[in-house]
Design a protein around this motif. Structure first.
Motif, PDB file in Angstrom:
ATOM      1  N   VAL A  98      -0.697  -3.898  -9.588  1.00 53.30           N
ATOM      2  CA  VAL A  98      -1.618  -2.823  -9.183  1.00 53.30           C
ATOM      3  C   VAL A  98      -2.328  -3.198  -7.890  1.00 53.30           C
ATOM      4  O   VAL A  98      -2.464  -2.389  -6.966  1.00 53.30           O
ATOM      5  CB  VAL A  98      -2.641  -2.545 -10.297  1.00 53.30           C
ATOM      6  CG1 VAL A  98      -3.663  -1.509  -9.853  1.00 53.30           C
ATOM      7  CG2 VAL A  98      -1.946  -2.113 -11.583  1.00 53.30           C
ATOM      8  N   VAL A  99      -2.774  -4.447  -7.816  1.00 55.67           N
ATOM      9  CA  VAL A  99      -3.452  -4.937  -6.616  1.00 55.67           C
ATOM     10  C   VAL A  99      -2.492  -4.937  -5.437  1.00 55.67           C
ATOM     11  O   VAL A  99      -2.850  -4.534  -4.323  1.00 55.67           O
ATOM     12  CB  VAL A  99      -4.017  -6.350  -6.871  1.00 55.67           C
ATOM     13  CG1 VAL A  99      -4.665  -6.909  -5.616  1.00 55.67           C
ATOM     14  CG2 VAL A  99      -5.015  -6.333  -8.022  1.00 55.67           C
ATOM     15  N   GLN A 100      -1.263  -5.383  -5.652  1.00 52.81           N
ATOM     16  CA  GLN A 100      -0.278  -5.406  -4.579  1.00 52.81           C
ATOM     17  C   GLN A 100       0.035  -4.007  -4.075  1.00 52.81           C
ATOM     18  O   GLN A 100       0.183  -3.786  -2.862  1.00 52.81           O
ATOM     19  CB  GLN A 100       1.006  -6.091  -5.054  1.00 52.81           C
ATOM     20  CG  GLN A 100       0.857  -7.590  -5.252  1.00 52.81           C
ATOM     21  CD  GLN A 100       2.107  -8.222  -5.808  1.00 52.81           C
ATOM     22  OE1 GLN A 100       2.843  -7.603  -6.574  1.00 52.81           O
ATOM     23  NE2 GLN A 100       2.375  -9.469  -5.429  1.00 52.81           N
ATOM     24  N   ASP A 101       0.133  -3.064  -4.982  1.00 52.96           N
ATOM     25  CA  ASP A 101       0.416  -1.688  -4.565  1.00 52.96           C
ATOM     26  C   ASP A 101      -0.740  -1.121  -3.746  1.00 52.96           C
ATOM     27  O   ASP A 101      -0.532  -0.496  -2.702  1.00 52.96           O
ATOM     28  CB  ASP A 101       0.675  -0.811  -5.795  1.00 52.96           C
ATOM     29  CG  ASP A 101       1.094   0.594  -5.416  1.00 52.96           C
ATOM     30  OD1 ASP A 101       2.128   0.732  -4.748  1.00 52.96           O
ATOM     31  OD2 ASP A 101       0.377   1.548  -5.765  1.00 52.96           O
ATOM     32  N   THR A 102      -1.970  -1.382  -4.213  1.00 52.50           N
ATOM     33  CA  THR A 102      -3.149  -0.867  -3.509  1.00 52.50           C
ATOM     34  C   THR A 102      -3.255  -1.446  -2.106  1.00 52.50           C
ATOM     35  O   THR A 102      -3.381  -0.718  -1.111  1.00 52.50           O
ATOM     36  CB  THR A 102      -4.427  -1.198  -4.299  1.00 52.50           C
ATOM     37  OG1 THR A 102      -4.371  -0.550  -5.578  1.00 52.50           O
ATOM     38  CG2 THR A 102      -5.665  -0.747  -3.542  1.00 52.50           C
ATOM     39  N   PHE A 103      -3.182  -2.768  -2.011  1.00 49.97           N
ATOM     40  CA  PHE A 103      -3.431  -3.398  -0.718  1.00 49.97           C
ATOM     41  C   PHE A 103      -2.172  -3.512   0.133  1.00 49.97           C
ATOM     42  O   PHE A 103      -2.266  -3.701   1.352  1.00 49.97           O
ATOM     43  CB  PHE A 103      -4.102  -4.756  -0.917  1.00 49.97           C
ATOM     44  CG  PHE A 103      -5.521  -4.610  -1.390  1.00 49.97           C
ATOM     45  CD1 PHE A 103      -6.504  -4.162  -0.530  1.00 49.97           C
ATOM     46  CD2 PHE A 103      -5.860  -4.877  -2.709  1.00 49.97           C
ATOM     47  CE1 PHE A 103      -7.814  -3.997  -0.962  1.00 49.97           C
ATOM     48  CE2 PHE A 103      -7.161  -4.709  -3.149  1.00 49.97           C
ATOM     49  CZ  PHE A 103      -8.134  -4.264  -2.277  1.00 49.97           C
ATOM     50  N   GLY A 104      -1.005  -3.341  -0.473  1.00 50.00           N
ATOM     51  CA  GLY A 104       0.192  -3.194   0.333  1.00 50.00           C
ATOM     52  C   GLY A 104       0.096  -1.966   1.221  1.00 50.00           C
ATOM     53  O   GLY A 104       0.527  -1.984   2.382  1.00 50.00           O
ATOM     54  N   LYS A 105      -0.509  -0.913   0.685  1.00 48.26           N
ATOM     55  CA  LYS A 105      -0.724   0.301   1.474  1.00 48.26           C
ATOM     56  C   LYS A 105      -1.831   0.106   2.501  1.00 48.26           C
ATOM     57  O   LYS A 105      -1.712   0.527   3.651  1.00 48.26           O
ATOM     58  CB  LYS A 105      -1.062   1.464   0.543  1.00 48.26           C
ATOM     59  CG  LYS A 105       0.065   1.859  -0.396  1.00 48.26           C
ATOM     60  CD  LYS A 105      -0.394   2.881  -1.422  1.00 48.26           C
ATOM     61  CE  LYS A 105       0.717   3.218  -2.402  1.00 48.26           C
ATOM     62  NZ  LYS A 105       0.251   4.116  -3.494  1.00 48.26           N
ATOM     63  N   VAL A 106      -2.928  -0.538   2.090  1.00 48.76           N
ATOM     64  CA  VAL A 106      -4.052  -0.759   3.005  1.00 48.76           C
ATOM     65  C   VAL A 106      -3.601  -1.537   4.236  1.00 48.76           C
ATOM     66  O   VAL A 106      -3.983  -1.217   5.374  1.00 48.76           O
ATOM     67  CB  VAL A 106      -5.191  -1.505   2.281  1.00 48.76           C
ATOM     68  CG1 VAL A 106      -6.242  -1.994   3.282  1.00 48.76           C
ATOM     69  CG2 VAL A 106      -5.842  -0.607   1.233  1.00 48.76           C
ATOM     70  N   PHE A 107      -2.769  -2.561   4.015  1.00 47.97           N
ATOM     71  CA  PHE A 107      -2.335  -3.409   5.121  1.00 47.97           C
ATOM     72  C   PHE A 107      -0.993  -2.971   5.706  1.00 47.97           C
ATOM     73  O   PHE A 107      -0.422  -3.690   6.527  1.00 47.97           O
ATOM     74  CB  PHE A 107      -2.270  -4.868   4.665  1.00 47.97           C
ATOM     75  CG  PHE A 107      -3.625  -5.468   4.375  1.00 47.97           C
ATOM     76  CD1 PHE A 107      -4.493  -5.783   5.404  1.00 47.97           C
ATOM     77  CD2 PHE A 107      -4.043  -5.693   3.071  1.00 47.97           C
ATOM     78  CE1 PHE A 107      -5.741  -6.316   5.147  1.00 47.97           C
ATOM     79  CE2 PHE A 107      -5.292  -6.234   2.798  1.00 47.97           C
ATOM     80  CZ  PHE A 107      -6.143  -6.543   3.846  1.00 47.97           C
ATOM     81  N   ASN A 108      -0.512  -1.810   5.283  1.00 45.44           N
ATOM     82  CA  ASN A 108       0.714  -1.228   5.848  1.00 45.44           C
ATOM     83  C   ASN A 108       1.848  -2.247   5.844  1.00 45.44           C
ATOM     84  O   ASN A 108       2.501  -2.501   6.860  1.00 45.44           O
ATOM     85  CB  ASN A 108       0.455  -0.727   7.282  1.00 45.44           C
ATOM     86  CG  ASN A 108       1.564   0.171   7.798  1.00 45.44           C
ATOM     87  OD1 ASN A 108       2.252   0.818   7.022  1.00 45.44           O
ATOM     88  ND2 ASN A 108       1.755   0.196   9.115  1.00 45.44           N
ATOM     89  N   GLU A 109       2.096  -2.818   4.665  1.00 42.56           N
ATOM     90  CA  GLU A 109       3.045  -3.915   4.558  1.00 42.56           C
ATOM     91  C   GLU A 109       4.502  -3.473   4.593  1.00 42.56           C
ATOM     92  O   GLU A 109       5.395  -4.297   4.801  1.00 42.56           O
ATOM     93  CB  GLU A 109       2.774  -4.713   3.277  1.00 42.56           C
ATOM     94  CG  GLU A 109       1.440  -5.436   3.259  1.00 42.56           C
ATOM     95  CD  GLU A 109       1.363  -6.557   4.285  1.00 42.56           C
ATOM     96  OE1 GLU A 109       2.413  -6.920   4.857  1.00 42.56           O
ATOM     97  OE2 GLU A 109       0.262  -7.077   4.510  1.00 42.56           O
ATOM     98  N   GLY A 110       4.763  -2.204   4.336  1.00 42.59           N
ATOM     99  CA  GLY A 110       6.136  -1.727   4.380  1.00 42.59           C
ATOM    100  C   GLY A 110       6.933  -2.110   3.149  1.00 42.59           C
ATOM    101  O   GLY A 110       6.449  -2.786   2.235  1.00 42.59           O
ATOM    102  N   THR A 111       8.181  -1.721   3.138  1.00 40.78           N
ATOM    103  CA  THR A 111       9.016  -1.907   1.948  1.00 40.78           C
ATOM    104  C   THR A 111       9.447  -3.351   1.748  1.00 40.78           C
ATOM    105  O   THR A 111       9.863  -3.730   0.653  1.00 40.78           O
ATOM    106  CB  THR A 111      10.268  -1.021   2.039  1.00 40.78           C
ATOM    107  OG1 THR A 111      10.977  -1.336   3.254  1.00 40.78           O
ATOM    108  CG2 THR A 111       9.893   0.455   2.043  1.00 40.78           C
ATOM    109  N   GLU A 112       9.346  -4.188   2.790  1.00 41.31           N
ATOM    110  CA  GLU A 112       9.768  -5.579   2.636  1.00 41.31           C
ATOM    111  C   GLU A 112       8.800  -6.386   1.779  1.00 41.31           C
ATOM    112  O   GLU A 112       9.151  -7.449   1.256  1.00 41.31           O
ATOM    113  CB  GLU A 112       9.932  -6.264   3.999  1.00 41.31           C
ATOM    114  CG  GLU A 112       8.665  -6.399   4.814  1.00 41.31           C
ATOM    115  CD  GLU A 112       8.372  -5.176   5.667  1.00 41.31           C
ATOM    116  OE1 GLU A 112       7.523  -5.286   6.561  1.00 41.31           O
ATOM    117  OE2 GLU A 112       9.003  -4.119   5.433  1.00 41.31           O
ATOM    118  N   PHE A 113       7.578  -5.890   1.616  1.00 43.13           N
ATOM    119  CA  PHE A 113       6.614  -6.579   0.760  1.00 43.13           C
ATOM    120  C   PHE A 113       6.824  -6.151  -0.685  1.00 43.13           C
ATOM    121  O   PHE A 113       6.620  -4.990  -1.043  1.00 43.13           O
ATOM    122  CB  PHE A 113       5.178  -6.268   1.205  1.00 43.13           C
ATOM    123  CG  PHE A 113       4.125  -6.798   0.264  1.00 43.13           C
ATOM    124  CD1 PHE A 113       4.038  -8.153  -0.005  1.00 43.13           C
ATOM    125  CD2 PHE A 113       3.226  -5.941  -0.355  1.00 43.13           C
ATOM    126  CE1 PHE A 113       3.072  -8.648  -0.870  1.00 43.13           C
ATOM    127  CE2 PHE A 113       2.258  -6.413  -1.220  1.00 43.13           C
ATOM    128  CZ  PHE A 113       2.194  -7.778  -1.478  1.00 43.13           C
TER     129      PHE A 113
END
Length: 287
Positions: A98-113
């Motif tokens: 859940v945390v990864q999904d939330t902050f993956g978007k915040v930091f614009n990590e893209g699909t490779e994350f």
């Protein structure tokens, strides 16, 4: 069983890391390690982690686990560095996704994350158990500060991360994405159902007004009787009102931006660019 507990206090971030040892053997776990980070200079150092490593080596300990109570927002984890030096499996709660999904978007990590927790060796659910040698650890999911917060109950000790602080300081903030003062209250009440003699080890200390020394060990009985936020059978309604109002006045942690990017990756840095250089992002007005 009473484990042997050695605390390491990091003055730069007010974080307490722990080495928890099986009293009948040489196995241990390391909880909430710290990687030193100079934000202004963009430099990492390993002094805090090296102190832990030296203690483990000097006492001929074997590291079974490197545990995180949650994705910290105020310091970087040294888990990969410690694992490289002295071994151990890195573990955190299943709600890391859940945390990864939330902050993956915040930091614009893209699909490779990857947002599946695969950066960690083990994801723990509520009610899981793990062994530190012959020492049993029971996992409690205690959300509220973050969705992924865990409490590790090891023998007669509970390592609560940021859920509870020393009785004179109170409880954790709940205003990060996915946080909830209602959930925090319920999680704390669950912790306080442990036996009164249970030793509680907190994740931070900031020296409450009137106290001159840092402290990190208390007990269930002391928290129930004296915690300034939840002691004396404080009601859920009063706690929620107090916690939400207090959180609205708090500044963000100084290292929140680098900490989240690194810690949601199990302490690993983002992938380097083609020249081998590593960069952290600063999203504007997103946190």
């Amino acid at each position: 069983m009473t484990p042997d507990v050695k605390a390491f206090f990091d003055t730069a971030t007010n974080t307490v890391s722990y080495v928890v040892k099986d009293p009948e053997g040489q196995s241990c776990a390391i909880i909430d390690s710290v990687l030193d980070f100079d934000y202004a200079a963009g430099e990492t150092r390993t002094q805090s982690a090296d102190e832990v490593i030296a203690y483990v080596r000097d006492n001929d300990l074997r590291v079974d686990w490197i545990l995180e109570t949650h994705v910290h927002a105020d310091h970087l984890s040294a888990a990969p560095y410690i694992q490289e030096q002295i071994g151990g499996k890195i573990g955190i709660g299943t709600q890391i996704t859940v945390v990864q999904d939330t902050f993956g978007k915040v930091f614009n990590e893209g699909t490779e994350f990857q947002r599946d927790g695969s950066q960690f060796d083990k994801l723990f659910s509520d009610g899981d158990t793990l062994m530190i040698g012959q020492l049993r650890c029971d996992v409690m999911h205690t959300p509220g500060h973050t969705p992924a917060c865990l409490t590790y109950v090891i023998g007669d000790c509970a390592f609560v991360g940021d859920t509870l602080f020393m009785p004179d300081f109170g409880t954790a903030r709940c205003d990060f994405p996915g946080g909830s003062s209602e959930m925090l209250y319920e999680s704390i009440q669950r912790i306080l159902t442990l036996p009164d003699a249970t030793r509680i080890f907190v994740g931070h200390d900031y020296k409450a007004p009137g106290r001159d020394e840092f402290a990190w060990e208390t007990s269930v009985a002391e928290e129930k009787a004296r915690n300034v936020h939840v002691g004396g059978a404080a009601s859920k309604e009063a706690f929620i009102e107090m916690r939400d109002a207090r959180d609205a006045t708090l500044k963000k942690p100084a290292l929140i931006i680098p900490s989240l990017q690194v810690n949601m990756r199990a302490g690993q840095m983002p992938e380097p660019d083609d020249q081998g250089d590593v960069f952290l992002k600063v999203p504007l007005n997103k946190i």
